[in-house]
Design a protein around this motif. Structure first.
Motif, PDB file in Angstrom:
ATOM      1  N   LEU A  19       0.828  -1.207   0.000  1.00  8.77           N
ATOM      2  CA  LEU A  19       0.000   0.000   0.000  1.00  8.77           C
ATOM      3  C   LEU A  19       0.865   1.260   0.000  1.00  8.77           C
ATOM      4  CD1 LEU A  19      -2.816  -1.126   2.450  1.00  8.77           C
ATOM      5  CD2 LEU A  19      -3.025  -0.747  -0.016  1.00  8.77           C
ATOM      6  N   LEU A  20       1.952   1.246   0.734  1.00  9.22           N
ATOM      7  CA  LEU A  20       2.846   2.409   0.740  1.00  9.22           C
ATOM      8  C   LEU A  20       3.508   2.600  -0.618  1.00  9.22           C
ATOM      9  CD1 LEU A  20       4.444   2.091   4.283  1.00  9.22           C
ATOM     10  CD2 LEU A  20       2.690   3.721   3.528  1.00  9.22           C
ATOM     11  N   ASP A  21       3.844   1.503  -1.293  1.00  7.38           N
ATOM     12  CA  ASP A  21       4.374   1.603  -2.655  1.00  7.38           C
ATOM     13  C   ASP A  21       3.339   2.223  -3.585  1.00  7.38           C
ATOM     14  OD1 ASP A  21       6.781   0.489  -1.869  1.00  7.38           O
ATOM     15  OD2 ASP A  21       6.311  -1.514  -2.669  1.00  7.38           O
ATOM     16  N   ARG A  22       2.097   1.815  -3.422  1.00  9.36           N
ATOM     17  CA  ARG A  22       1.007   2.362  -4.246  1.00  9.36           C
ATOM     18  C   ARG A  22       0.842   3.861  -3.977  1.00  9.36           C
ATOM     19  NH1 ARG A  22      -1.479   3.591  -8.212  1.00  9.36           N
ATOM     20  NH2 ARG A  22      -3.720   3.650  -8.229  1.00  9.36           N
ATOM     21  N   LEU A  23       0.921   4.256  -2.708  1.00 12.52           N
ATOM     22  CA  LEU A  23       0.819   5.681  -2.377  1.00 12.52           C
ATOM     23  C   LEU A  23       1.965   6.473  -3.000  1.00 12.52           C
ATOM     24  CD1 LEU A  23      -0.296   6.119   1.347  1.00 12.52           C
ATOM     25  CD2 LEU A  23      -1.428   6.954  -0.701  1.00 12.52           C
ATOM     26  N   GLU A  24       3.152   5.913  -2.995  1.00 11.22           N
ATOM     27  CA  GLU A  24       4.293   6.583  -3.608  1.00 11.22           C
ATOM     28  C   GLU A  24       4.080   6.739  -5.117  1.00 11.22           C
ATOM     29  OE1 GLU A  24       7.521   8.730  -4.051  1.00 11.22           O
ATOM     30  OE2 GLU A  24       6.748   8.088  -2.111  1.00 11.22           O
ATOM     31  N   GLU A  25       3.540   5.712  -5.747  1.00 16.37           N
ATOM     32  CA  GLU A  25       3.225   5.788  -7.182  1.00 16.37           C
ATOM     33  C   GLU A  25       2.203   6.896  -7.447  1.00 16.37           C
ATOM     34  OE1 GLU A  25       1.006   3.089 -10.618  1.00 16.37           O
ATOM     35  OE2 GLU A  25       1.464   2.193  -8.682  1.00 16.37           O
ATOM     36  N   ILE A  26       1.204   6.982  -6.599  1.00 14.46           N
ATOM     37  CA  ILE A  26       0.163   8.009  -6.751  1.00 14.46           C
ATOM     38  C   ILE A  26       0.770   9.398  -6.592  1.00 14.46           C
ATOM     39  CG2 ILE A  26      -1.883   8.991  -5.643  1.00 14.46           C
ATOM     40  CD1 ILE A  26      -2.741   6.053  -5.058  1.00 14.46           C
ATOM     41  N   ARG A  27       1.579   9.578  -5.565  1.00 10.36           N
ATOM     42  CA  ARG A  27       2.194  10.892  -5.332  1.00 10.36           C
ATOM     43  C   ARG A  27       3.093  11.291  -6.495  1.00 10.36           C
ATOM     44  NH1 ARG A  27       2.714   9.236   0.563  1.00 10.36           N
ATOM     45  NH2 ARG A  27       0.874  10.222   1.473  1.00 10.36           N
ATOM     46  N   ALA A  28       3.859  10.349  -7.022  1.00 13.96           N
ATOM     47  CA  ALA A  28       4.740  10.647  -8.150  1.00 13.96           C
ATOM     48  C   ALA A  28       3.929  11.060  -9.373  1.00 13.96           C
ATOM     49  CB  ALA A  28       5.618   9.436  -8.469  1.00 13.96           C
ATOM     50  N   PHE A  29       2.834  10.354  -9.634  1.00 16.15           N
ATOM     51  CA  PHE A  29       1.985  10.682 -10.784  1.00 16.15           C
ATOM     52  C   PHE A  29       1.381  12.068 -10.618  1.00 16.15           C
ATOM     53  CE2 PHE A  29      -2.200  10.941 -12.755  1.00 16.15           C
ATOM     54  CZ  PHE A  29      -1.895  10.623 -14.064  1.00 16.15           C
ATOM     55  N   ARG A  30       0.863  12.339  -9.422  1.00  9.71           N
ATOM     56  CA  ARG A  30       0.214  13.624  -9.171  1.00  9.71           C
ATOM     57  C   ARG A  30       1.227  14.767  -9.227  1.00  9.71           C
ATOM     58  NH1 ARG A  30      -5.076  12.722  -7.428  1.00  9.71           N
ATOM     59  NH2 ARG A  30      -5.254  14.665  -6.293  1.00  9.71           N
ATOM     60  N   ASP A  31       2.442  14.542  -8.747  1.00 15.71           N
ATOM     61  CA  ASP A  31       3.478  15.570  -8.833  1.00 15.71           C
ATOM     62  C   ASP A  31       3.854  15.833 -10.294  1.00 15.71           C
ATOM     63  OD1 ASP A  31       3.538  15.855  -6.096  1.00 15.71           O
ATOM     64  OD2 ASP A  31       5.367  14.654  -5.817  1.00 15.71           O
ATOM     65  N   GLU A  32       3.934  14.761 -11.069  1.00 13.18           N
ATOM     66  CA  GLU A  32       4.285  14.874 -12.490  1.00 13.18           C
ATOM     67  C   GLU A  32       3.228  15.669 -13.245  1.00 13.18           C
ATOM     68  OE1 GLU A  32       4.036  11.679 -15.983  1.00 13.18           O
ATOM     69  OE2 GLU A  32       5.578  11.213 -14.483  1.00 13.18           O
ATOM     70  N   ARG A  33       1.970  15.455 -12.879  1.00 14.15           N
ATOM     71  CA  ARG A  33       0.867  16.141 -13.560  1.00 14.15           C
ATOM     72  C   ARG A  33       0.566  17.511 -12.962  1.00 14.15           C
ATOM     73  NH1 ARG A  33       0.291  13.250 -18.112  1.00 14.15           N
ATOM     74  NH2 ARG A  33      -0.412  11.168 -17.728  1.00 14.15           N
ATOM     75  N   GLY A  34       1.210  17.838 -11.855  1.00 15.95           N
ATOM     76  CA  GLY A  34       0.953  19.119 -11.199  1.00 15.95           C
ATOM     77  C   GLY A  34      -0.376  19.173 -10.479  1.00 15.95           C
TER      78      GLY A  34
END
Length: 84
Positions: A67-82
């Motif tokens: 779940l923490l890996d999934r959260l990191e993936e989500i944060r990275a995607f959201r940061d990339e998209r602004g």
């Protein structure tokens, strides 16, 4: 856009409309897939299961890492998209 351009590209209007709709569908799907709230809810439920004795520490650690890996993936995607 000039009148001639509009007349010449008029047959492409349905294609442009479909592309626009597909872009909106993709955005909605990404928003849902990359929403951190369900993952955070799962983390809370996982901790409750551990405290209730439903799962052992090893299972908790494995599932928590996923779940923490999934959260990191989500944060990275959201940061990339602004996105917030």
């Amino acid at each position: 856009m000039g009148l001639i351009t509009q007349i010449v590209t008029l047959p492409l209007a349905p294609v442009r409309g479909v592309v626009w709709v597909m872009d909106r569908v993709l955005e909605a799907a990404e928003d849902e897939y990359y929403d951190p709230e369900p993952v955070q809810r799962e983390l809370a439920e996982l901790e409750a299961r551990l405290l209730a004795g439903e799962i052992d520490e090893e299972t908790f650690d494995r599932l928590e890492d996923e779940l923490l890996d999934r959260l990191e993936e989500i944060r990275a995607f959201r940061d990339e998209r602004g996105r917030p």
